[in-house]
Design an enzyme around this catalytic site. Sequence first.
Site, PDB file in Angstrom:
ATOM      1  CD1 TRP A 185     -11.064   4.544  -4.618  1.00  0.00           C
ATOM      2  CD2 TRP A 185     -11.788   4.390  -6.716  1.00  0.00           C
ATOM      3  NE1 TRP A 185     -11.271   5.832  -5.087  1.00  0.00           N
ATOM      4  CE2 TRP A 185     -11.718   5.767  -6.366  1.00  0.00           C
ATOM      5  CE3 TRP A 185     -12.226   4.059  -7.993  1.00  0.00           C
ATOM      6  CZ2 TRP A 185     -12.057   6.789  -7.250  1.00  0.00           C
ATOM      7  CZ3 TRP A 185     -12.570   5.089  -8.874  1.00  0.00           C
ATOM      8  CH2 TRP A 185     -12.485   6.423  -8.506  1.00  0.00           C
ATOM      9  CG  ASP A 186      -6.595   5.266  -3.943  1.00  0.00           C
ATOM     10  OD1 ASP A 186      -7.805   5.146  -3.725  1.00  0.00           O
ATOM     11  OD2 ASP A 186      -5.924   6.228  -3.555  1.00  0.00           O
TER      12      ASP A 186
ATOM     13  CE  LYS B  58     -11.462  14.461  -2.072  1.00  0.00           C
ATOM     14  NZ  LYS B  58     -11.616  13.524  -0.958  1.00  0.00           N
ATOM     15  CD  GLN B  59     -12.221  11.628  -6.103  1.00  0.00           C
ATOM     16  OE1 GLN B  59     -12.412  11.995  -4.949  1.00  0.00           O
ATOM     17  NE2 GLN B  59     -11.566  10.534  -6.405  1.00  0.00           N
TER      18      GLN B  59
ATOM     19  CD  GLU C 241     -13.966  10.389  -1.130  1.00  0.00           C
ATOM     20  OE1 GLU C 241     -13.224  11.301  -0.737  1.00  0.00           O
ATOM     21  OE2 GLU C 241     -13.769   9.191  -0.917  1.00  0.00           O
TER      22      GLU C 241
HETATM   23  O1  IFM Z   1      -9.674   6.698  -2.775  1.00  0.00           O
HETATM   24  C1  IFM Z   1      -9.474   8.051  -2.605  1.00  0.00           C
HETATM   25  C2  IFM Z   1     -10.792   8.759  -2.814  1.00  0.00           C
HETATM   26  O2  IFM Z   1     -11.267   8.548  -4.108  1.00  0.00           O
HETATM   27  C3  IFM Z   1     -10.653  10.222  -2.554  1.00  0.00           C
HETATM   28  N1  IFM Z   1     -10.157  10.462  -1.226  1.00  0.00           N
HETATM   29  C4  IFM Z   1      -8.866   9.819  -0.983  1.00  0.00           C
HETATM   30  C5  IFM Z   1      -8.919   8.333  -1.237  1.00  0.00           C
HETATM   31  C6  IFM Z   1      -7.534   7.703  -1.050  1.00  0.00           C
HETATM   32  O3  IFM Z   1      -6.653   8.141  -2.021  1.00  0.00           O
END
Ligand code: IFM
Length: 650
Positions: A302-303, A544-545, A443
């Site tokens: 999705w990046d 994580k994010q 994640e």
């Molecule tokens: O798409 C990301 C995900 O959100 C977090 N882990 C790494 C992936 C690739 O950058």
Amino acid sequence: MNELKESGFDAAKTVENGNKYLLGNGYLGYRGTLDEFGASECVGLNIAGKYDGVKGKWRETVNAFNPFYMAAYAGGIALDAREKNVAFHEVALDIFSGLFKRKTVFDVNGTSVTLKCERFVNMASKSNLCSRVIITADKDIRLNIKAGVDTDIWELNGPHFKDVKTKISGDTITASGTTQELGYRISVECKYSQRIENFSGGFGYINADIKKGEKFVLDRVAFVLFGEENADGESYDDKLKSHLKEWERLWSISRVYFKDDKRAQFALDYSIYHLLILAPKGEYSIAARGLSGQTYKGAVFWDTEIFMLPFFLNTLPDCAKNLIKYRINTLPEAKKKAQSYGYGGAFYAWESQDGYDACSDFNVTDVFTHRPVRTYFKDKQIHISADVAYAILKYYEHTGDDELMLAGGLETVLECAEFARTYSYYNHVKDRYELLDVIGPDEYHERVNNNAYTNYIFYNITKRGVELYEKFKKAYPESAVKKLKEWVEKLYLPKPDKNGVIEQFDGYFKLEDVEVEEVRSRLKHPNEYWGGSGGVATATRVIKQADVIMLFNLYPGLFSKEVQKANYEFYLPYTEHGSSLSHCAYALTACRIGKTDGAYKAFMDSAEIDLKGGGKQWAGEIYIGGTHPAASGGAWMTAVYGFGCNKEKK
Ligand code: IFM
């Protein structure tokens, strides 16, 4: 500042510099390594979207043979940056012209010998890359050079080539091989400007006597070719001319200026450089680690849609269209994936290799037991379908391209919505649809219920998809649209609580209330995986994010500034930024709520990630290093949509 430059040789930086000094033209990526390096120094010529899988290993993009290998000797002494006789060494990357430069001065028993190299991956071409080597000395000296196309390549899950053959014909060396799984015949052809002798196994020898002050020049014009493709006969200088012209054009349409901030300016220019070297030259997409190698299997996440597409939409709309078409073209695979789980609609690959989901059921290896860890990214990160639909709608909003909407665009949006509808669960008690057992952008918390990001994005893409159906009245069965309309009205959207905070998923507030550093202190191994069933973050609020915060960036108008502020302040201490996608998400939100300092810091963290060699390198025992183009895209978004569009101060 035009150049990224570094003096002195440090072997420990070999991998980092390979990423940092990466060259690319949207199709080929050549790592920032030295001429005398080989597979063990991670020399890589990565090809976009050409995948191969070796039995029992992960399928990944292919690295082609290295056309620029060279081991030079002067007076019988190696000209090698790793040796003790190095008097000076410098590498540089000119980000405005896509040129890698290297200069090393050697003391060869009292003779000063200078080796210079200039290299580029031709931006004006798909298959061409060139190198020029210049050697000079302050006394007469004998040169012996071993050079050729090195077929011993760096691979994470190889070897990908069989039937490897090398040949020489006149001044051109060729190495060809066939990929093991998909049978691509790939050739790397390299034309030399100097006579080659004693050719064997891909390498030949060039011998020359150079006089004091005289220049020895070796030009190499190389091509990565498939099947019947042919190289052309242009010289290094011809190629350089077209390459520089294309770079000039690209910068003329893409540069963004900071006032009086050289560091931020360079970081942003460098981020734009990394996006430009990934601009696709056809209907394929961009891998999460760009063209820096095979990490993350060279797959598309999705990046691309959420973090990189905005740059292309605003600068190179044809490239944006290619990115969108890649998803439309892979709709059949997404439908198959949905069916395989018993759902309708389209469930896009979490790690897409031309639509095939390369995401493994065991995407992490435990550092203690060395056993694969069951992860559910492929099965449960359903927001990928909404991200794809969101990108198509964004593209349409920018371009008004009705044709594309009718040629699969709208169908894709509605199929993604349909997937969520069939995935959802009707809660009779609450009379609402819920999305259960999912993974949101964070994640570390797997298999959660009603992730806010996921529910909101599906809600919004469905609403918009249905509206557009009214306009086009085509491309989808009316009865299915009717069902979507009814469903979306009852899709549950978690609302802000009395403090204005939206709970990331059902039960998140009940998790252990500890912040990032406390959780970090509980690690027993630096590369330990934080998430999954037994990770240190799993039972805590540490994420994580950016998750809820990311939602605000997609739909800033849907939430009041107070709500965005409350969530920013709430979630920031819990966010590890274990993904390179995270900083820019906070930066963008910070801009909207007037947190200027936070925005600037997070912007720099995003924009400088590859300058500093940042980002996690390991997920358990799996190598995840490489460049971070989503962070580059996020830095660009922050500059343009964040700093550029928000005047309010703290
Ligand atoms: O798409 C990301 C995900 O959100 C977090 N882990 C790494 C992936 C690739 O950058």
